[in-house]
Design a protein around this motif. Structure first.
Motif, PDB file in Angstrom:
ATOM      1  N   LYS A 263       0.882  -1.173   0.000  1.00 46.48           N
ATOM      2  CA  LYS A 263       0.000   0.000   0.000  1.00 46.48           C
ATOM      3  C   LYS A 263       0.913   1.214   0.000  1.00 46.48           C
ATOM      4  O   LYS A 263       1.619   1.480   0.973  1.00 46.48           O
ATOM      5  CB  LYS A 263      -0.882  -0.032   1.261  1.00 46.48           C
ATOM      6  N   CYS A 265       1.126   5.174  -0.125  1.00 43.50           N
ATOM      7  CA  CYS A 265       0.251   6.309   0.181  1.00 43.50           C
ATOM      8  C   CYS A 265       0.914   7.585  -0.311  1.00 43.50           C
ATOM      9  O   CYS A 265       2.121   7.759  -0.150  1.00 43.50           O
ATOM     10  CB  CYS A 265       0.007   6.385   1.675  1.00 43.50           C
ATOM     11  N   GLU A 270      -3.331  10.090   3.674  1.00 40.78           N
ATOM     12  CA  GLU A 270      -3.743   8.795   3.132  1.00 40.78           C
ATOM     13  C   GLU A 270      -3.172   7.650   3.983  1.00 40.78           C
ATOM     14  O   GLU A 270      -3.849   6.648   4.231  1.00 40.78           O
ATOM     15  CB  GLU A 270      -3.291   8.662   1.672  1.00 40.78           C
ATOM     16  N   GLU A 274      -5.538   4.823   5.751  1.00 37.34           N
ATOM     17  CA  GLU A 274      -5.465   3.430   5.276  1.00 37.34           C
ATOM     18  C   GLU A 274      -4.851   2.465   6.276  1.00 37.34           C
ATOM     19  O   GLU A 274      -4.992   1.250   6.129  1.00 37.34           O
ATOM     20  CB  GLU A 274      -4.641   3.370   3.980  1.00 37.34           C
ATOM     21  N   SER A 277      -7.090  -0.176   8.181  1.00 40.55           N
ATOM     22  CA  SER A 277      -7.797  -1.064   7.254  1.00 40.55           C
ATOM     23  C   SER A 277      -6.788  -1.977   6.544  1.00 40.55           C
ATOM     24  O   SER A 277      -7.091  -3.135   6.249  1.00 40.55           O
ATOM     25  CB  SER A 277      -8.715  -0.285   6.316  1.00 40.55           C
ATOM     26  N   PHE A 278      -5.570  -1.483   6.333  1.00 38.70           N
ATOM     27  CA  PHE A 278      -4.532  -2.349   5.746  1.00 38.70           C
ATOM     28  C   PHE A 278      -4.146  -3.462   6.733  1.00 38.70           C
ATOM     29  O   PHE A 278      -3.998  -4.625   6.342  1.00 38.70           O
ATOM     30  CB  PHE A 278      -3.306  -1.516   5.355  1.00 38.70           C
TER      31      PHE A 278
END
Ligand code: TXA
Ligand code: MG
Length: 315
Positions: A263, A265, A270, A274, A277-278
């Motif tokens: 992920k 960002c 961001e 995130e 949830s990551f």
């Protein structure tokens, strides 16, 4: 227990008003609410999460004017912070009013108060007949829930209702500032940054609340938090990491090599949005190691750093 899922703030508030416990969206993370005056519902909140009862709950209000119902002796620093940052992702610790039961504050003389900015949260709270005590809506010890689906995974069957909203736009829990004493103290970093607080009230100390020997100012900070099942490995910015098998990466600079998930960002906002949830995604995929870029403590970096250090067991 059957968990009702609804999009209606009215329906959710009616359930809370009749003694139920209700998860609701906010811009930071989802909360799990109960009426502050209903000690049985408060007990159920602790039970549903598996939360230790010596860890106080934040009281949520739909309108800033309700502050007087829950707090007293609001000092000039607190007034300035309220004026500038309420409603929003800020919790103030203030002297509590006698109307707030001890079950909410875990026996403390102070109360944490927050007025969220999220529209659905405000529609819900404004229909609740009392202020709402709410911790984050996750099983104790797991990362906070930033979507209703995550709330459902953790708490379905344990709570009365989930008020469905958008994923949380900030994704990190509120900034907590203790304004009950002479000088404001930052207890938990969040989207309202230390620099922003200092710009409004001058000096704000950011001392560690859980340093050895002194009782933690924010009882919750002594418990392990925000930890996914996978192990966290911290990396310096721009450090090239070599992944072990079953690894994932989150940060701002793409990594070379074989990763099961990356992920990347584009900014700290961001990254903050995130992060949890990551973590949850990695756990659901059976990932064993999550490599995380550790930002500097400037601005929002402080809050992300704090969550990463805790998740890695280093705080
Ligand atoms: O963004 C948030 O703050 C979310 C949303 C739902 O508002 N809530 C949240 O609650 O993160 P929780 O319970 O997961 O974390 C609240 C933290 C705990 O560390 C608790 O110890 C601390 O706030 N706290 C609550 N009341 C306090 C008080 N009177 N004095 C010091 N710390 C307090
Ligand atoms: Mg929590």
């Amino acid at each position: 227990m059957q968990t009702l899922i609804t999009d209606s703030p009215e329906e959710a508030a009616a359930i809370l008003n009749s003694g139920g416990i209700v998860a609701f969206p906010t811009e930071t993370v989802y909360g799990l609410g109960a009426a502050i005056t209903n000690t049985e519902a408060i007990r159920q909140v602790f039970q549903a999460k598996g939360r230790p009862t010596d860890n106080p709950l934040i009281v949520h209000i739909g309108r800033v004017e309700q502050l007087g119902e829950v707090a007293r002796q609001i000092n000039p620093a607190a007034e300035k912070l309220i004026e500038r940052f309420f409603p929003g992702p800020l919790t103030l610790v203030l002297k509590k009013s006698p109307l707030v039961p001890e079950a909410v504050t875990a026996g403390l003389e102070t109360v944490g108060v927050r007025c969220p900015a999220n529209v659905v949260a405000r529609e819900f709270l404004s229909r609740c007949s009392t202020p709402v005590a709410a911790p984050s809506a996750n099983l104790s010890g797991l990362p906070s829930a930033t979507s209703w689906e995550t709330v459902m995974k953790d708490l379905e069957g344990r709570i009365d209702c989930i008020l469905r909203g958008e994923p949380s736009s900030i994704g990190l829990e509120s900034t907590i500032v203790d304004c009950s004493g002479q000088k404001p103290i930052l207890l938990r970093a969040g989207a309202i940054t230390l620099e922003q607080l200092q710009a409004v009230v001058g000096e704000v100390s950011a001392e560690k609340s859980d340093s050895e020997g002194t009782p933690p100012k924010s009882p919750g900070l002594k418990y392990p938090h925000y930890a996914p099942l996978a192990s966290i490995i911290l990396c310096r910015p721009r450090e090239a990491a070599t992944p072990r098998p079953r690894s994932a990466f989150i940060g701002m600079q793409r990594q070379a090599g074989e990763w099961e998930a990356q992920k990347i960002c584009k900014n700290l906002e961001e990254y903050g949005r995130e992060l949890f949830s990551f973590f949850r995604h990695c756990d659901s995929e059976g990932i064993r190691f999550i490599y995380c870029e550790l930002p500097s403590s400037e601005g929002l970096g402080r809050a992300i750093r704090d969550r990463l250090l805790r998740a890695a067991g280093e705080e």
